[in-house]
Design a protein around this motif. Structure first.
Motif, PDB file in Angstrom:
ATOM      1  N   ASN A 192      -8.503   8.575  -7.503  1.00 30.14           N
ATOM      2  CA  ASN A 192      -8.195   9.154  -6.192  1.00 30.14           C
ATOM      3  C   ASN A 192      -8.042   8.061  -5.120  1.00 30.14           C
ATOM      4  OD1 ASN A 192      -7.787  11.785  -6.986  1.00 30.14           O
ATOM      5  ND2 ASN A 192      -9.828  12.056  -6.919  1.00 30.14           N
ATOM      6  N   ALA A 193      -9.001   7.001  -5.181  1.00 29.86           N
ATOM      7  CA  ALA A 193      -8.942   5.883  -4.249  1.00 29.86           C
ATOM      8  C   ALA A 193      -7.611   5.150  -4.349  1.00 29.86           C
ATOM      9  CB  ALA A 193     -10.465   4.999  -4.381  1.00 29.86           C
ATOM     10  N   LEU A 194      -7.489   4.782  -5.620  1.00 33.87           N
ATOM     11  CA  LEU A 194      -6.349   4.230  -6.352  1.00 33.87           C
ATOM     12  C   LEU A 194      -5.173   5.017  -5.592  1.00 33.87           C
ATOM     13  CD1 LEU A 194      -5.469   1.684  -7.659  1.00 33.87           C
ATOM     14  CD2 LEU A 194      -5.228   3.006  -9.711  1.00 33.87           C
ATOM     15  N   TYR A 195      -4.896   6.328  -5.716  1.00 31.62           N
ATOM     16  CA  TYR A 195      -3.853   6.972  -5.143  1.00 31.62           C
ATOM     17  C   TYR A 195      -3.700   6.773  -3.696  1.00 31.62           C
ATOM     18  CZ  TYR A 195      -3.224   9.851  -9.580  1.00 31.62           C
ATOM     19  OH  TYR A 195      -3.183  10.508 -10.790  1.00 31.62           O
ATOM     20  N   VAL A 196      -4.800   6.483  -3.210  1.00 32.87           N
ATOM     21  CA  VAL A 196      -4.494   6.648  -1.586  1.00 32.87           C
ATOM     22  C   VAL A 196      -3.939   5.360  -1.005  1.00 32.87           C
ATOM     23  CG1 VAL A 196      -6.090   6.306   0.559  1.00 32.87           C
ATOM     24  CG2 VAL A 196      -6.511   8.074  -1.220  1.00 32.87           C
ATOM     25  N   VAL A 197      -4.301   3.840  -1.920  1.00 32.02           N
ATOM     26  CA  VAL A 197      -3.724   2.777  -1.628  1.00 32.02           C
ATOM     27  C   VAL A 197      -2.261   2.710  -2.003  1.00 32.02           C
ATOM     28  CG1 VAL A 197      -4.038   0.537  -2.329  1.00 32.02           C
ATOM     29  CG2 VAL A 197      -6.128   1.692  -1.920  1.00 32.02           C
ATOM     30  N   VAL A 198      -2.044   3.589  -2.987  1.00 37.33           N
ATOM     31  CA  VAL A 198      -0.597   3.514  -3.485  1.00 37.33           C
ATOM     32  C   VAL A 198       0.289   4.223  -2.493  1.00 37.33           C
ATOM     33  CG1 VAL A 198       0.972   4.572  -5.403  1.00 37.33           C
ATOM     34  CG2 VAL A 198      -0.911   3.211  -6.213  1.00 37.33           C
ATOM     35  N   LYS A 199      -0.336   5.429  -1.839  1.00 40.44           N
ATOM     36  CA  LYS A 199       0.430   6.366  -0.812  1.00 40.44           C
ATOM     37  C   LYS A 199       0.499   5.242   0.454  1.00 40.44           C
ATOM     38  CE  LYS A 199      -0.161   9.898   1.987  1.00 40.44           C
ATOM     39  NZ  LYS A 199      -1.001  11.040   2.672  1.00 40.44           N
ATOM     40  N   ARG A 200      -0.429   4.646   0.686  1.00 40.44           N
ATOM     41  CA  ARG A 200      -0.150   3.688   1.920  1.00 40.44           C
ATOM     42  C   ARG A 200       0.996   2.550   1.579  1.00 40.44           C
ATOM     43  NH1 ARG A 200      -5.374   2.182   5.345  1.00 40.44           N
ATOM     44  NH2 ARG A 200      -3.901   2.802   6.947  1.00 40.44           N
ATOM     45  N   ALA A 201       0.765   2.025   0.559  1.00 38.34           N
ATOM     46  CA  ALA A 201       1.963   0.887   0.079  1.00 38.34           C
ATOM     47  C   ALA A 201       3.158   1.710  -0.011  1.00 38.34           C
ATOM     48  CB  ALA A 201       1.573   0.282  -1.415  1.00 38.34           C
ATOM     49  N   ASN A 202       3.329   2.987  -0.475  1.00 44.39           N
ATOM     50  CA  ASN A 202       4.769   3.664  -0.749  1.00 44.39           C
ATOM     51  C   ASN A 202       5.032   3.809   0.786  1.00 44.39           C
ATOM     52  OD1 ASN A 202       6.517   4.958  -2.399  1.00 44.39           O
ATOM     53  ND2 ASN A 202       5.957   6.967  -1.414  1.00 44.39           N
ATOM     54  N   SER A 203       4.283   4.366   1.714  1.00 45.06           N
ATOM     55  CA  SER A 203       4.726   4.688   2.997  1.00 45.06           C
ATOM     56  C   SER A 203       5.215   3.405   3.888  1.00 45.06           C
ATOM     57  CB  SER A 203       3.759   5.100   3.903  1.00 45.06           C
ATOM     58  OG  SER A 203       2.728   4.165   4.195  1.00 45.06           O
ATOM     59  N   GLU A 237       5.741   9.684 -14.020  1.00 41.16           N
ATOM     60  CA  GLU A 237       6.714  10.463 -14.595  1.00 41.16           C
ATOM     61  C   GLU A 237       7.444  11.560 -13.600  1.00 41.16           C
ATOM     62  OE1 GLU A 237       4.922  12.273 -17.998  1.00 41.16           O
ATOM     63  OE2 GLU A 237       4.754  10.426 -19.055  1.00 41.16           O
ATOM     64  N   THR A 238       6.561  12.016 -12.919  1.00 41.29           N
ATOM     65  CA  THR A 238       6.888  13.069 -11.949  1.00 41.29           C
ATOM     66  C   THR A 238       7.736  12.329 -10.513  1.00 41.29           C
ATOM     67  OG1 THR A 238       4.996  13.444 -10.642  1.00 41.29           O
ATOM     68  CG2 THR A 238       5.598  14.776 -12.357  1.00 41.29           C
ATOM     69  N   HIS A 239       7.238  11.034 -10.408  1.00 43.66           N
ATOM     70  CA  HIS A 239       7.684  10.298  -8.971  1.00 43.66           C
ATOM     71  C   HIS A 239       6.920  11.100  -8.034  1.00 43.66           C
ATOM     72  CE1 HIS A 239      10.511   7.924 -11.149  1.00 43.66           C
ATOM     73  NE2 HIS A 239      11.024   8.961 -11.639  1.00 43.66           N
ATOM     74  N   HIS A 240       5.898  11.318  -7.903  1.00 43.07           N
ATOM     75  CA  HIS A 240       4.967  12.013  -7.097  1.00 43.07           C
ATOM     76  C   HIS A 240       3.319  11.815  -7.130  1.00 43.07           C
ATOM     77  CE1 HIS A 240       8.500  14.145  -4.886  1.00 43.07           C
ATOM     78  NE2 HIS A 240       8.775  14.587  -5.996  1.00 43.07           N
ATOM     79  N   LEU A 241       2.829  11.458  -6.202  1.00 44.51           N
ATOM     80  CA  LEU A 241       1.338  11.669  -6.231  1.00 44.51           C
ATOM     81  C   LEU A 241       0.724  13.165  -6.078  1.00 44.51           C
ATOM     82  CD1 LEU A 241       0.623   8.599  -3.868  1.00 44.51           C
ATOM     83  CD2 LEU A 241       0.846   8.458  -6.368  1.00 44.51           C
ATOM     84  N   ALA A 250      -0.824  16.360  -5.030  1.00 44.33           N
ATOM     85  CA  ALA A 250      -0.447  17.159  -3.798  1.00 44.33           C
ATOM     86  C   ALA A 250      -1.892  16.985  -2.667  1.00 44.33           C
ATOM     87  CB  ALA A 250      -0.439  18.668  -3.837  1.00 44.33           C
ATOM     88  N   LYS A 251      -2.845  16.822  -3.431  1.00 43.74           N
ATOM     89  CA  LYS A 251      -4.256  16.837  -2.622  1.00 43.74           C
ATOM     90  C   LYS A 251      -4.091  15.298  -1.852  1.00 43.74           C
ATOM     91  CE  LYS A 251      -7.322  15.257  -6.121  1.00 43.74           C
ATOM     92  NZ  LYS A 251      -8.705  15.621  -6.835  1.00 43.74           N
ATOM     93  N   GLN A 296       2.685  16.039   1.753  1.00 41.51           N
ATOM     94  CA  GLN A 296       4.176  15.813   1.667  1.00 41.51           C
ATOM     95  C   GLN A 296       4.876  15.710   0.662  1.00 41.51           C
ATOM     96  OE1 GLN A 296       1.967  14.471   4.102  1.00 41.51           O
ATOM     97  NE2 GLN A 296       2.263  16.291   5.197  1.00 41.51           N
ATOM     98  N   GLN A 297       4.252  15.164  -0.549  1.00 38.85           N
ATOM     99  CA  GLN A 297       4.995  14.916  -1.859  1.00 38.85           C
ATOM    100  C   GLN A 297       6.531  14.010  -1.529  1.00 38.85           C
ATOM    101  OE1 GLN A 297       4.280  16.463  -5.058  1.00 38.85           O
ATOM    102  NE2 GLN A 297       2.376  15.832  -3.653  1.00 38.85           N
ATOM    103  N   ALA A 298       6.017  12.962  -0.931  1.00 46.62           N
ATOM    104  CA  ALA A 298       6.977  11.908  -0.770  1.00 46.62           C
ATOM    105  C   ALA A 298       7.295  11.375  -2.023  1.00 46.62           C
ATOM    106  CB  ALA A 298       6.334  10.886   0.214  1.00 46.62           C
TER     107      ALA A 298
END
Length: 108
Positions: free
Chosen positions: A32-43, A72-76, A78-79, A83-85
């Motif tokens: 989950n920490a990794l996902y948060v970093v990926v989300k920030r980079a993606n934004s 595969e889904t190209h989405h992180l 939902a939690k 917004q499922q960017a």
């Protein structure tokens, strides 16, 4: 082995590329920490080509499946991203996987 998760992000906005490098032990909780970093980079930019390098990490099997699902889904999840960017993430697989159960020796 260092079990502490270490994450480095390299971004090239001119070429719309980002590389997230994770080392240490990736579990179903630390992913989950990794996902948060990926989300920030993606934004940082629309259409960013994001690569996740976990080749030098110990990755639990369930956490690896979670990462591949996001790829595969190209989405992180939902939690993490309600917004499922769109997130184009490529997972560079680890060299080895950590499992909590030890394998039994093979009898001759």
């Amino acid at each position: 082995m260092n079990t502490k998760l270490n994450i480095v992000v390299r971004v090239d906005l001119d070429h719309a590329k980002a590389l997230v490098i994770a080392k240490g032990h990736i579990t179903v909780h630390s992913v989950n920490a990794l996902y948060v970093v990926v989300k920030r980079a993606n934004s940082l930019r629309d259409g960013l080509d994001l690569k996740l390098d976990i080749s030098h990490a110990w990755v639990d099997e369930e956490a690896l499946e979670m990462l591949h699902t996001a790829s595969e889904t190209h989405h992180l999840p939902a939690k993490i991203d309600p917004q499922q960017a769109p997130c184009t993430i490529s997972v560079l697989a680890p060299r080895r996987e950590h499992t909590s159960a030890r394998r039994a020796p093979i009898a001759a």
